[in-house]
Each structure stands twice: as C-alpha cells, then as structure tokens.
Design an enzyme around this catalytic site. Structure first.
Site, PDB file in Angstrom:
ATOM      1  N   LYS A 197      39.495  40.301  39.010  1.00 20.67           N
ATOM      2  CA  LYS A 197      40.806  40.795  39.450  1.00 20.67           C
ATOM      3  C   LYS A 197      41.253  39.759  40.601  1.00 20.67           C
ATOM      4  CE  LYS A 197      43.461  44.594  40.861  1.00 20.67           C
ATOM      5  NZ  LYS A 197      43.477  46.070  41.394  1.00 20.67           N
ATOM      6  N   LYS A 220      42.041  40.405  35.150  1.00 25.69           N
ATOM      7  CA  LYS A 220      43.266  40.634  35.326  1.00 25.69           C
ATOM      8  C   LYS A 220      43.745  39.621  36.510  1.00 25.69           C
ATOM      9  CE  LYS A 220      45.746  44.645  37.451  1.00 25.69           C
ATOM     10  NZ  LYS A 220      45.566  46.112  37.989  1.00 25.69           N
TER      11      LYS A 220
END
Length: 333
Positions: free
Chosen positions: A202, A257
């Site tokens: 992330k 992400k």
C-alpha cells in the site's frame, strides 16, 4: 523467449482480429463479474443514500440500503462487497475505540448483509483511520505512530469483525507484524476459516483523496502524512519484501494499492509468488475516469471495462472497484 512467427505475407496477425468471433476465440484474458469486489460506504440513518461529491455515482448508504446493495451484487454475479464506514466526529477519539465496538457501522452492516444474502462475501478493512481523531491508521503518541501499540488495537478490531461475520479481513494499516498478530488471534479464538487479504503493498499515494471525503477523514491529518508507514511510490523491490512478509505471517491473499499507476508492481508480485493477487482501483482513479466521461472526453463504459481488463492482464485474480455494479451490468448485457 519471443514466440516464433512466420514472416509477412505468410504471417498476418490481422487474420486473428478480423471479426468479433475470432477476437473472442483468441482473447488471452477475460473480465467477468466474478473478478469484482464492490466497495460500499456505510453511514448512520435509515433508507438513506447520500451522494459523495468527489465520487460521481457513488453514495454513502444506510445499513438497510447496504444490505440491498449486497442483494444487487448477488443478482449481478459480484461475489464480494467491501464495507467502509462514514464515522461521525463524535465517535472518533485518539484511541480509536469505535473500531472494535461490536455495534459500529460496518459490524452492523455485515450482520445485515449476511442475514439477507449469506452467499455474498464481506470484506472489512482493518485500520484505525476512520475512527482515529488523528486521522492515522495507527495510534499516535507525541507525534509518532506507535507500531506495537497499534497491533493491540488492530487485534481487537479484527476479532470484533470476525465475530460480526466478516468473511475476509483486510489489514490496510501497514504496521509491521500486523498480519501475524491478527492471524494468531483468529486461531486462538477459533476463527480459523476467516480469510486475510493483506494490503501488502500500500503506497503513500495522492490518489486516496475522494475516499477520505467518503469516510469523513479529509483534513484529519492536518499537516501530517502517512509516509512513515505507507510505501514510497518510487519503490518496487520493497513491495516484494512486504508481500513475502505478509504471506509468511499467514495472509491468504495479497493486494496492491493503488492499482492503475502500479500495474508493474502487480505483475511482479504475481510472477514472483503465484498467490491470489488483487488490486484496489482507488477513489482517485475512479474519479478521474468519471470526470473525463462526464465531460465527454472518454467513452465511460469502454474506459471502465478497459481499465479493469488491464488489471487482469497484469495478473490480478480480482479487483476492488467502485465500477463493479456498472461493469457487471455491462458484461451481463
């Protein structure tokens, strides 16, 4: 190794493109409704749908409407929904205690969805930022995000979610050791079948802005940022290390992400580990596509499908996307 091909004119690649039936027959990747996870924002109220201005076409839904959305997902063939709460300021504090309240929004919504359509999977985010008055994914002490203290809070949050019936827990906080800590608690409390989809890579991205609007977190960070725990966008090798760590700690699936700016990372993760790999087409990506479509600069339907097919080509087994119901409808039609 480059595949062998006959030279022109014996080799004519256009022969395989000349009609829809042959293009379908030789397509290397396919996008189906089964590849999609639909993120849904939940808020207090009854029979309520509140549009999110920075996410055209996306609304915050009351619990009853979230259950209806899950029924729609089932009808469209979407296998899973992901729930995110719009938390009122009164329910936030520096300890983020609302995160493990059994009656918080996502836990109530989970129970409502599992009662209405038990065959639809529910994914819940494990991070403190929707509940933390400091706006961070971890607990803040003297301006520092405390890793090990945060693990205790995340563990309590994860158990409350598992007890509510969540099928998949998604640790998105990027604290060191959180997957192993949560997995151990799940085993001890006999939630052995609860899945973990780790937000393993992330990034500290600028593409999360509309999401923070949707969950009521915009401005909570003040002058701060999340760069001490989310990844540097310049790094790719580091993503592989993070994925390896989370798999070793007990993650069943991993996620990258944001999505579209990190297709190279997705491809590397899939090639290296050959595990179920997912991407989150985040709010900023969705908002850009929607803005261009609303201004007539893009064909919105074609851009939606093409953007998601790119994830499949990069190696994704599935995609979290706000486009899920729209694209599932297009596929069905």
């Amino acid at each position: 190794m480059t595949p062998l091909a006959a030279p022109f004119p014996h080799g004519r690649p256009r022969r395989l493109r000349r009609a829809p039936w042959i293009r379908d027959l030789v397509a290397e990747h396919r996008l189906t409704a089964k590849d999609l996870i639909w993120p849904i924002f939940v808020r207090e109220g009854v029979d309520l749908e509140e549009p999110v201005a920075s996410l055209p076409g996306v609304s915050r839904l009351s619990v009853d409407r979230a259950a209806r959305a899950a029924e729609q997902a089932a009808e469209l063939g979407i296998p899973c929904v992901a729930l995110f709460p719009y938390t009122e300021a009164a329910d936030k504090n520096p300890e983020a205690t609302e995160a493990w309240n059994p009656e918080n929004l996502v836990n109530r919504a989970t129970r409502a969805i599992k009662a209405a359509v038990p065959e639809v999977g529910v994914l819940l985010d494990v991070a403190l930022d929707p509940y933390n008055s400091d706006g961070h994914d971890g607990l803040v002490r003297d301006g520092v995000i405390r890793n090990d203290e945060t693990l205790i809070a995340l563990g309590k949050m994860a158990l409350a979610q598992a007890e509510a019936g969540a099928d998949i827990l998604g640790p998105s906080d990027m604290m060191d050791g959180r997957v192993g800590y949560i997995r151990q608690l799940l085993e001890e409390q006999e939630f052995q079948d609860t899945l973990i989809m780790s937000y393993a890579a992330k990034y500290a991205s600028c593409f999360y802005g509309p999401f923070r609007d949707a969950v009521g977190a915009t401005g909570a960070l003040g002058a701060g940022d999340k760069k001490t725990y989310q990844m540097d966008p310049a790094n790719g090798d580091e993503a592989l290390r993070e994925v390896a760590i989370d798999l070793a700690e007990g993650a069943d699936m991993v996620m990258v992400k944001p999505g579209m700016p990190y297709l190279d990372v997705i491809a590397r993760v899939k090639a290296e580990f050959r595990v179920p790999t997912y991407a989150y087409q985040v709010s900023g990506e969705y908002a850009m596509l929607q803005a261009a479509a609303l201004n007539g600069w893009l064909d919105g339907d074609r851009a939606a499908v093409e953007s998601l097919l790119a994830f499949k080509r990069a190696g994704c087994d599935g995609i979290l996307t706000y486009l899920a119901p729209r694209v599932a409808g297009l596929i069905a039609g």
